[in-house]
Structure formats: C-alpha cells, structure tokens
Motif scaffolding. Structure first.
Motif, short mmCIF file in Angstrom:
data_model
loop_
_atom_site.label_atom_id
_atom_site.label_comp_id
_atom_site.label_asym_id
_atom_site.label_seq_id
_atom_site.Cartn_x
_atom_site.Cartn_y
_atom_site.Cartn_z
N ARG A 181 0.61 -1.72 -0.11
CA ARG A 181 0.16 -0.21 -0.18
C ARG A 181 1.01 1.38 0.17
O ARG A 181 1.73 1.47 0.46
CB ARG A 181 -0.58 0.39 0.86
N ALA A 182 0.08 2.22 -0.81
CA ALA A 182 1.11 3.60 -0.79
C ALA A 182 0.21 4.61 -0.74
O ALA A 182 -0.92 4.88 -1.89
CB ALA A 182 1.99 4.22 -1.23
N HIS A 183 -0.31 5.51 0.35
CA HIS A 183 -1.26 6.36 0.24
C HIS A 183 -2.35 5.87 0.21
O HIS A 183 -3.64 6.89 -0.41
CB HIS A 183 -0.88 7.52 -1.03
N ARG A 191 -12.11 -3.46 3.14
CA ARG A 191 -12.22 -2.06 2.20
C ARG A 191 -10.69 -0.80 2.23
O ARG A 191 -9.96 -1.25 3.40
CB ARG A 191 -13.19 -0.85 3.03
N LEU A 192 -10.89 -0.75 1.09
CA LEU A 192 -9.68 0.53 0.71
C LEU A 192 -9.79 2.07 1.36
O LEU A 192 -11.12 1.70 0.11
CB LEU A 192 -8.83 0.43 -0.76
N THR A 193 -9.72 2.89 1.65
CA THR A 193 -10.31 4.14 1.80
C THR A 193 -9.40 4.99 1.24
O THR A 193 -7.78 5.25 1.20
CB THR A 193 -9.89 4.53 3.16
N ILE A 194 -10.24 5.65 0.34
CA ILE A 194 -9.51 7.04 -1.17
C ILE A 194 -8.30 7.73 -0.26
O ILE A 194 -9.10 8.97 0.40
CB ILE A 194 -9.98 7.42 -2.10
N GLN A 195 -7.28 7.89 -0.18
CA GLN A 195 -6.70 9.23 0.41
C GLN A 195 -6.69 10.82 -0.74
O GLN A 195 -6.66 12.14 -0.45
CB GLN A 195 -5.63 9.66 1.59
N HIS A 196 -6.80 10.41 -1.71
CA HIS A 196 -6.08 11.00 -3.08
C HIS A 196 -6.72 11.58 -3.37
O HIS A 196 -7.16 10.33 -5.02
CB HIS A 196 -4.27 11.09 -3.32
N PRO A 197 -8.23 12.19 -4.37
CA PRO A 197 -8.86 12.10 -5.44
C PRO A 197 -8.01 12.15 -6.90
O PRO A 197 -7.10 12.61 -6.69
CB PRO A 197 -9.58 13.57 -5.07
N GLY A 198 -8.78 11.12 -7.80
CA GLY A 198 -7.65 11.68 -9.14
C GLY A 198 -8.64 9.51 -9.76
O GLY A 198 -9.59 9.24 -9.34
N PHE A 199 -8.67 9.92 -10.99
CA PHE A 199 -7.84 8.63 -11.28
C PHE A 199 -7.87 7.74 -11.33
O PHE A 199 -6.84 7.29 -11.22
CB PHE A 199 -8.04 8.89 -13.17
#
Length: 300
Positions: A181-183, A191-199
């Motif tokens: 995992r990185a960021h 579950r995986l939680t998104i920290q940085h929005p984007g594609f």
C-alpha cells in the motif's frame, strides 16, 4: 624642260616653330590626385572584405551553435519518447478497455493486457513480501509519489458474510501484513479508503475452486460513497454501488475438482474518503491462494 630637283639657288629660311603653350596649374597636380583616389578605394575595399569575413565567421558559429542545440533537444526528446512511449500506450489501452462498446476481439485484447499486468503485480508482491519478512509492506513517499495498493487475500473460510450496507454481498478480507500500500488506507479488513482524489485503475481477480457448478460465480468491485448526515447525532449515510463485475462457471470433471477464475478491472474517478471492496457469492467457494485471488488499484 626645267630641272627642279637640282638648283644652285639658296633656299629660303624655315619659319620658327610655334611657341609651346603654357602648362595649366591643374595639370601639374593630376598624378597626386590619382594617387590619393586610388588609396581611398583600397581602404574601402579592405574594410568591406573585413566585414564580409566577420559576417561569414559569425554565421558559421551561429549555425554550429543552433545545430548543436537542436541535436541535443532531439536526443532528449527521443530518450523521453523511448522511455515513456510504451507506458503511454498501455495507459491509453487501459482507458479504452473501460468502453462499453468494445467488440469481442477488443475485450480479448484487454483481458490479455490485464493478465500480463496481474502476473507482474504478483511477482512484485512476492518479491516485496520476501524482502519485508512478514512486516507491513508500506511504501514511503520517497519511494513512490502516487497511490497504489495490491492486497493479498486473507483466509476467511468458514466465516459468515460481513458485507457492507448491502447484506446480500460477501466481502473478501485482505492480509495487510503481506500486501502493498502507498497513500491508500484500509477501512477494517475488507475495504480500501481513498486519500487522494483522481482517476484510478482498479482490478480484482477471484478464483473459485468449489461450490455449486450450476450457479454462476461472481466477482464484483463495489464503491461506498459517504454523504454527510443532516444531524450530528446520526452517522453519515453510505451509498453502496457496483463499479464492475465479472462471472465464471465451474466446470467439473469426474475425479477432479472444479475451478474457474473471474477477473475484472476498469478506470474510475474516485473522491477522497470513498471506500472500495470486493464481494463474492459465497466465501466458502473462494480459493485463498494469494496468487489466485487478489485486489488492487493505482492512481493514473
């Protein structure tokens, strides 16, 4: 007849020659004027020659400089294209694989591309796990500046379905100690939680090795979007939706267990704090080999 050629009479004296006309004053300085005029033309011709030579030299130096700069720029551009051209092609092909209008041949090409990517990610996961010796494989910001995750499945054989808000789903759980995992954060074990929005490109593969051979087995990537609650006393609302799914059917042979693999993936725009998880029909049908069942994503 009179002889005119021989006579003894004296001849008359000849008239004196005409006087020489006086020389004009301007005639006496003409050679000096010609000499001065010739000297002026020589000086002008020398200056013109020097200017032409300097112009030619400066033109040659400028041409050599521009040629060298252009050559260096072309080399740098060639190195850039040579280094990243294949990556650009792969990313473009991945984006096209998310098109719902693809024909059968295009879908087959996308499957081959995804299979190659999974094999590479499996090798990376195996190498990283051997290097960390069981510790949490968490990349630092100095090593990677994007966001990615490759999760190895955790054996939940015999457990009941946890799922999410949708109680009809069985969420797979992941072994964070042997995952990469990185960021990207984990929300619980599934579950995986998104920290940085984007594609993001998101992928999942689930191998089934047992179960009802008459029922279609499903591998689904789901997203949970949280909405702010209107009251501070109630938790935020969660919207559970399907992003992409794949299916397979077990084919059993006499004396041999059935096995099939369902793979799926796609490019999606994700926002901060959104959660992702993988659901299946039944946890008891899953093959818990980490090289056969996995889940991951990376930011484009």
């Amino acid at each position: 007849m009179i002889n005119t050629y021989h006579t003894s009479m004296p001849l008359p004296p000849l008239p004196p020659p005409p006087p020489v006309p006086p020389r004009m004053a301007g005639h006496s300085s003409r050679p000096e004027a010609r000499k001065s005029h010739h000297h002026h033309h020589s000086t002008l011709l020398w200056l013109v020659s020097v200017v032409l030579v300097l112009h030619v030299l400066l033109s040659c130096v400028g041409f050599i400089y521009l040629f060298d700069r252009g050559h260096q720029a072309s080399l740098q551009q060639g190195e850039f294209h040579e280094k990243y051209f294949d990556d650009f092609l792969i990313l473009k092909r991945l984006k096209k694989c998310d098109d719902n209008t693809l024909d059968d041949q295009s879908l087959l090409d996308c499957k081959q591309l995804l299979d190659t990517f999974r094999n590479v990610m499996a090798k990376v996961s195996q190498f990283h796990a051997s290097q960390t010796e069981g510790r949490v494989a968490m990349l630092t910001a100095d090593q990677f500046h994007g966001a990615l995750a490759h999760m190895e499945v955790s054996n939940t054989h015999g457990k009941t379905c946890k799922g999410g808000p949708n109680k009809n789903t069985c969420a797979l759980e992941w072994n964070d100690d042997h995952s990469i995992r990185a960021h990207v954060e984990t929300g619980g074990d599934s579950r995986l939680t998104i920290q940085h929005p984007g594609f993001y490109y998101i992928y999942s593969q689930v191998t089934f090795s047992s179960g009802n051979n008459k029922e279609v087995l499903r591998n689904t990537i789901r997203r949970i979007q949280k909405k702010e609650s209107t009251s501070k006393y109630t938790p935020p609302e969660e919207k559970d939706e399907i992003l992409v799914s794949s299916y397979c059917l077990l084919k059993t042979m006499p004396g041999m267990p059935g096995m099939c693999t369902a793979s799926t993936g796609g490019v999606f725009k994700l926002e901060k704090d959104e959660e992702l998880y993988v659901s299946v029909n039944n946890l008891t049908w899953v093959n818990y080999d980490s090289k056969a069942t996995f889940f991951g994503l990376y930011k484009l």
